[in-house]
Every structure is written in C-alpha cells, then in structure tokens.
Design a protein around this motif. Sequence first.
Motif, PDB file in Angstrom:
ATOM      1  N   VAL A 117      55.269  51.093  29.581  1.00 51.77           N
ATOM      2  CA  VAL A 117      54.453  52.128  30.214  1.00 51.77           C
ATOM      3  C   VAL A 117      54.142  53.155  29.136  1.00 51.77           C
ATOM      4  CG1 VAL A 117      54.328  53.880  32.020  1.00 51.77           C
ATOM      5  CG2 VAL A 117      55.525  51.727  32.462  1.00 51.77           C
ATOM      6  N   LYS A 118      52.866  53.277  28.821  1.00 50.28           N
ATOM      7  CA  LYS A 118      52.433  54.196  27.770  1.00 50.28           C
ATOM      8  C   LYS A 118      52.126  55.562  28.368  1.00 50.28           C
ATOM      9  CE  LYS A 118      50.493  50.637  24.817  1.00 50.28           C
ATOM     10  NZ  LYS A 118      49.319  50.201  24.050  1.00 50.28           N
ATOM     11  N   GLY A 119      52.320  56.588  27.569  1.00 50.66           N
ATOM     12  CA  GLY A 119      52.014  57.927  28.040  1.00 50.66           C
ATOM     13  C   GLY A 119      52.778  58.964  27.257  1.00 50.66           C
ATOM     14  N   LEU A 120      52.810  60.170  27.797  1.00 50.39           N
ATOM     15  CA  LEU A 120      53.465  61.295  27.147  1.00 50.39           C
ATOM     16  C   LEU A 120      54.768  61.625  27.870  1.00 50.39           C
ATOM     17  CD1 LEU A 120      50.301  63.524  26.626  1.00 50.39           C
ATOM     18  CD2 LEU A 120      51.379  61.984  24.975  1.00 50.39           C
ATOM     19  N   ASP A 121      55.860  61.519  27.145  1.00 54.83           N
ATOM     20  CA  ASP A 121      57.198  61.837  27.686  1.00 54.83           C
ATOM     21  C   ASP A 121      57.531  60.999  28.925  1.00 54.83           C
ATOM     22  OD1 ASP A 121      57.390  63.832  25.690  1.00 54.83           O
ATOM     23  OD2 ASP A 121      56.428  65.293  27.007  1.00 54.83           O
ATOM     24  N   VAL A 122      57.307  59.709  28.861  1.00 52.21           N
ATOM     25  CA  VAL A 122      57.544  58.813  29.993  1.00 52.21           C
ATOM     26  C   VAL A 122      59.042  58.553  30.141  1.00 52.21           C
ATOM     27  CG1 VAL A 122      57.050  56.547  30.983  1.00 52.21           C
ATOM     28  CG2 VAL A 122      55.299  57.729  29.647  1.00 52.21           C
ATOM     29  N   ASP A 123      59.565  58.749  31.350  1.00 56.35           N
ATOM     30  CA  ASP A 123      60.985  58.495  31.595  1.00 56.35           C
ATOM     31  C   ASP A 123      61.179  57.091  32.170  1.00 56.35           C
ATOM     32  OD1 ASP A 123      60.696  58.500  34.419  1.00 56.35           O
ATOM     33  OD2 ASP A 123      61.760  60.372  34.702  1.00 56.35           O
ATOM     34  N   PRO A 124      62.419  56.649  32.383  1.00 58.46           N
ATOM     35  CA  PRO A 124      62.666  55.279  32.859  1.00 58.46           C
ATOM     36  C   PRO A 124      62.046  54.932  34.218  1.00 58.46           C
ATOM     37  CG  PRO A 124      64.666  56.186  31.915  1.00 58.46           C
ATOM     38  CD  PRO A 124      63.662  57.311  31.995  1.00 58.46           C
ATOM     39  N   GLU A 125      61.740  55.938  35.044  1.00 60.33           N
ATOM     40  CA  GLU A 125      61.109  55.664  36.339  1.00 60.33           C
ATOM     41  C   GLU A 125      59.606  55.947  36.317  1.00 60.33           C
ATOM     42  OE1 GLU A 125      63.164  57.475  39.646  1.00 60.33           O
ATOM     43  OE2 GLU A 125      64.541  55.777  39.725  1.00 60.33           O
ATOM     44  N   THR A 126      59.030  56.049  35.148  1.00 64.01           N
ATOM     45  CA  THR A 126      57.591  56.195  34.886  1.00 64.01           C
ATOM     46  C   THR A 126      57.042  57.603  35.095  1.00 64.01           C
ATOM     47  OG1 THR A 126      56.631  55.555  37.038  1.00 64.01           O
ATOM     48  CG2 THR A 126      57.232  53.752  35.529  1.00 64.01           C
ATOM     49  N   ARG A 127      57.918  58.590  35.245  1.00 62.24           N
ATOM     50  CA  ARG A 127      57.420  59.973  35.299  1.00 62.24           C
ATOM     51  C   ARG A 127      56.919  60.357  33.911  1.00 62.24           C
ATOM     52  NH1 ARG A 127      62.328  59.810  37.678  1.00 62.24           N
ATOM     53  NH2 ARG A 127      62.248  59.881  39.944  1.00 62.24           N
ATOM     54  N   CYS A 128      56.006  61.323  33.863  1.00 60.16           N
ATOM     55  CA  CYS A 128      55.443  61.729  32.577  1.00 60.16           C
ATOM     56  C   CYS A 128      55.385  63.248  32.466  1.00 60.16           C
ATOM     57  CB  CYS A 128      54.054  61.127  32.405  1.00 60.16           C
ATOM     58  SG  CYS A 128      52.814  61.791  33.555  1.00 60.16           S
ATOM     59  N   ARG A 129      54.845  63.708  31.384  1.00 59.78           N
ATOM     60  CA  ARG A 129      54.694  65.143  31.138  1.00 59.78           C
ATOM     61  C   ARG A 129      53.863  65.811  32.234  1.00 59.78           C
ATOM     62  NH1 ARG A 129      52.158  66.647  25.474  1.00 59.78           N
ATOM     63  NH2 ARG A 129      54.139  65.722  24.851  1.00 59.78           N
ATOM     64  N   HIS A 130      52.908  65.086  32.776  1.00 59.33           N
ATOM     65  CA  HIS A 130      51.987  65.672  33.751  1.00 59.33           C
ATOM     66  C   HIS A 130      52.505  65.616  35.180  1.00 59.33           C
ATOM     67  CE1 HIS A 130      49.669  63.910  30.351  1.00 59.33           C
ATOM     68  NE2 HIS A 130      49.285  65.166  30.283  1.00 59.33           N
TER      69      HIS A 130
END
Length: 107
Positions: free
Chosen positions: A7-20
């Motif tokens: 899962v690509k993105g900014l600050d992605v955590d193990p459950e797919t949460r991101c910076r946004h």
Amino acid sequence: MAHTMTVKGLDVDPETRCRHYHSAIDRIAIKFYCCGEYFPCFECHAAVGCGHPQVWPKDKFAETAVLCGSCGNTLSVEEYLQCSSTCPHCSALFNPGCSLHKHLYFA
C-alpha cells in the motif's frame, strides 16, 4: 499486519491508515484503476501515485479493488459499495465518511 499487499502513500500504517486519514476506522486501501496500485486515499495517490487518476468504470465493479486493512480481505467494488461500512469478512468498521469521496474512485 493482516495483509501482504503493498500500500503506497504517506505515513501508511499496518492497517492502511495514512497521513491524511488516520482515525481508528480508516482502514481500507483502494486499488486505483489507472495504475493498479493500492493507496489509502486520493491524496496519497496524488502525492506519490501515477499522476493520471482514473475512476473504476461501472462495468468493472465486479473486480476486487478494496483492501480491508484489518483482516486483509479484498472486496470487489460492488461488495464495498454495498457493505454498509463494515467488512463482510471480519466485521471491522470502515469510515462511513469515505462515501463522500467515492466519486474520486468509482464511476
């Protein structure tokens, strides 16, 4: 981490949460139709994606395009749009506010 998808993105955590989007119920990633890559949100795709966003056409809604960050199950677009913001596999809650942005992902 319950899944093995990248899962690509900014600050992605193990459950797919991101910076946004990082509340407890922000736990999906969407495979973008344009590039076939998973991102937590349209903002992450804009930041590090292919640069050519395209929405999933209705005739492709049977294809898997949504990843549950809690259990790793993948849902078709149809399943996701009909799931009432709950994973049909593990019952994890999804953010119902995501429906405000569905036009950015699905026709």
